[in-house]
Design an enzyme around this catalytic site. Structure first.
Site, mmCIF file in Angstrom:
data_model
loop_
_atom_site.group_PDB
_atom_site.id
_atom_site.type_symbol
_atom_site.label_atom_id
_atom_site.label_comp_id
_atom_site.label_asym_id
_atom_site.label_seq_id
_atom_site.Cartn_x
_atom_site.Cartn_y
_atom_site.Cartn_z
ATOM 1 N N PRO A 54 0.794 -1.241 0.000
ATOM 2 C CA PRO A 54 0.000 0.000 0.000
ATOM 3 C C PRO A 54 0.827 1.292 0.000
ATOM 4 C CG PRO A 54 -0.801 -1.539 1.675
ATOM 5 C CD PRO A 54 0.530 -2.031 1.207
ATOM 6 N N GLU A 55 2.136 1.200 0.267
ATOM 7 C CA GLU A 55 2.942 2.423 0.370
ATOM 8 C C GLU A 55 3.072 3.107 -0.986
ATOM 9 O OE1 GLU A 55 3.627 3.679 3.077
ATOM 10 O OE2 GLU A 55 3.680 2.062 4.555
ATOM 11 N N ASN A 58 6.401 8.167 -3.178
ATOM 12 C CA ASN A 58 7.402 9.015 -2.530
ATOM 13 C C ASN A 58 8.009 8.390 -1.283
ATOM 14 O OD1 ASN A 58 7.489 11.641 -4.116
ATOM 15 N ND2 ASN A 58 5.306 11.296 -3.905
ATOM 16 N N ARG A 267 -3.000 18.287 -0.755
ATOM 17 C CA ARG A 267 -3.353 16.862 -0.612
ATOM 18 C C ARG A 267 -4.797 16.751 -0.132
ATOM 19 N NH1 ARG A 267 -0.146 12.250 0.678
ATOM 20 N NH2 ARG A 267 -1.524 10.417 0.671
ATOM 21 N N ASP A 350 4.726 17.470 -11.568
ATOM 22 C CA ASP A 350 4.110 18.345 -10.568
ATOM 23 C C ASP A 350 5.153 18.822 -9.553
ATOM 24 O OD1 ASP A 350 1.459 18.830 -11.177
ATOM 25 O OD2 ASP A 350 0.695 17.053 -10.152
ATOM 26 N N THR A 367 4.591 12.852 2.271
ATOM 27 C CA THR A 367 5.891 12.570 1.658
ATOM 28 C C THR A 367 6.028 13.269 0.309
ATOM 29 O OG1 THR A 367 4.982 10.492 0.775
ATOM 30 C CG2 THR A 367 6.239 10.361 2.813
#
Length: 407
Positions: A54-55, A58, A267, A350, A367
């Site tokens: 799931p990580e 970044n 975010r 980005d 991150t």
């Protein structure tokens, strides 16, 4: 023995010596002085790792640095010179939604691999597989796990324990021709350099892999060693060119340190509900950006926003900022660009655009924001223009940590 036979014997002797010499040379492998071009040899060993599925992109970049620094620090002491760090392909990342999940993507899609090699010997997994005569067999897979109680007697100790209770939850990056000779379950906590203790128990192993590479900690976070590694992580030149063309065309800047726009990493998605106390509401975001501009860069009227927000949220924020008198820009890739760059490349574009802004505002504890702050430190922006964050509408707003560059 006649003269002809003696001549053949001399020739045969010469050929055998030559072959032995070449074999010995290939057995060890070698690199040129720059470290950019390495010739694999049978004497080389390969250090592999993966990260909790799931990580995100970044965090995985940071895990790479932990392994790269571990190997670099050991090699500076003249040890383990024959090890190569295998770059794990990008595959099935949770946050990638465009469908770029069907095959493993090599690092050179996103990074300048030759630049990585100036810091530590790295090799793409596909190259390792291609050089293997038979399907790749990993000698030992260490499945790392956290201890249930990290603070034994109230103290955090660096330690590891081999156990018999684990399961590998990875998928070898989608390759079906990778197998494992032996799997070892390890409870682990502490600095990543302790992994050498596990490796040293089986010195004949050629292919060693660690699952859950995010568990071991940095050896020296924030030090010169850390920044030397970070500076080697240059982006793919095509991504850099695309980002700079966008900056020139839409943000009216053709220098490294731009003065024409403010950038924001906004975010949303999981942060909006899981960390609502750390981020502003949709309604409060435009007001907060407006106030940040007035307080810090009042002459700027152009804003670039990098975000994972929904299309509806993006449109709402854009309209709110336009009503306040701002020009608002987002990098929205065409289908061709998305097919070419994938989600990871779009994220890097980005980040590059955000990195060159006169002033940057990030999202707390993200991150994605951390990586932008690092890029700005490398570029030499004043820290006051870099370590800034969007705050919740009400309540406490903790200032972001300042991890400034060390030369």
């Amino acid at each position: 023995m006649n003269l002809y036979n003696k001549f053949l014997l001399v020739i045969l002797h010469f050929v055998i010596i030559t072959l032995l010499f070449v074999a010995a040379k290939d057995d060890n492998g070698f690199c040129d002085k720059s470290g950019k071009h390495c010739k694999p040899g049978s004497g080389e060993k390969f250090l592999m790792y993966d990260v909790n599925p799931p990580e995100g992109f970044n965090l995985r970049r940071d895990v790479y640095m932990r392994f790269a620094i571990m190997l670099n620090e050991t090699q500076k002491m003249g040890k383990k010179l024959n090890w190569r760090l295998v770059l794990p392909p990008w595959y099935r990342l949770y946050h990638w939604k465009s469908g770029a999940q069907n095959k493993p993507l090599p690092w050179h899609k996103f990074f300048d691999v030759n630049s990585l090699k100036t810091y530590v010997p790295v090799i793409e997994l596909q190259e390792v597989i291609s050089n293997s005569i038979t399907p790749l067999k990993i000698d030992r897979l260490y499945v790392l796990q956290n201890y249930e109680n990290a603070f034994e007697d109230g103290v955090f100790h660096d330690k590891w324990t081999i156990t018999d209770n684990c399961k590998y939850d990875g998928y070898f990056w989608g390759y079906n021709n990778i197998t494992v000779k032996e799997t070892v379950c390890v409870n682990f906590q502490g600095k990543i350099s302790k992994l050498w203790e596990l490796i040293s128990m089986h010195p004949k192993d050629k292919y060693v892999m660690f699952s859950h590479g995010e568990i071991p900690l940095h050896i020296s976070y924030g030090t010169k060693t850390y920044w030397d590694c970070r500076k080697s992580m240059k982006f793919n030149t095509g991504l850099v060119k695309t980002a700079k063309n966008f900056i020139l065309q839409f943000l009216d800047c053709k220098i490294e340190k731009c003065t024409t726009y403010l950038s924001v990493h906004w975010r949303r998605r999981d942060f909006a509900y899981s960390r609502g106390k750390d981020v502003p509401t949709l309604q409060g975001t435009a007001k907060q950006i407006d106030q940040i501009v007035k307080d810090n860069v009042p002459d700027i009227k152009t804003i670039f926003i990098a975000t994972d927000a929904s299309e509806t949220e993006v449109k709402t924020l854009e309209n709110d900022l336009k009503e306040l008198g701002y020009k608002v820009h987002f990098y929205i890739p065409s289908k061709k660009e998305l097919d070419m760059y994938k989600d990871g490349g779009v994220a890097i574009i980005d980040q590059i655009i955000c990195s060159h802004a006169a002033f940057f505002v990030g999202t707390y504890d993200s991150t994605f924001t951390f990586r932008i702050q690092e890029e700005r430190e490398i570029l030499g922006f004043p820290s006051s223009t870099t370590f800034n964050r969007l705050c919740p509408d009400k309540g406490k707003c903790e200032k972001p940590s300042k991890w400034t560059i060390v030369h």
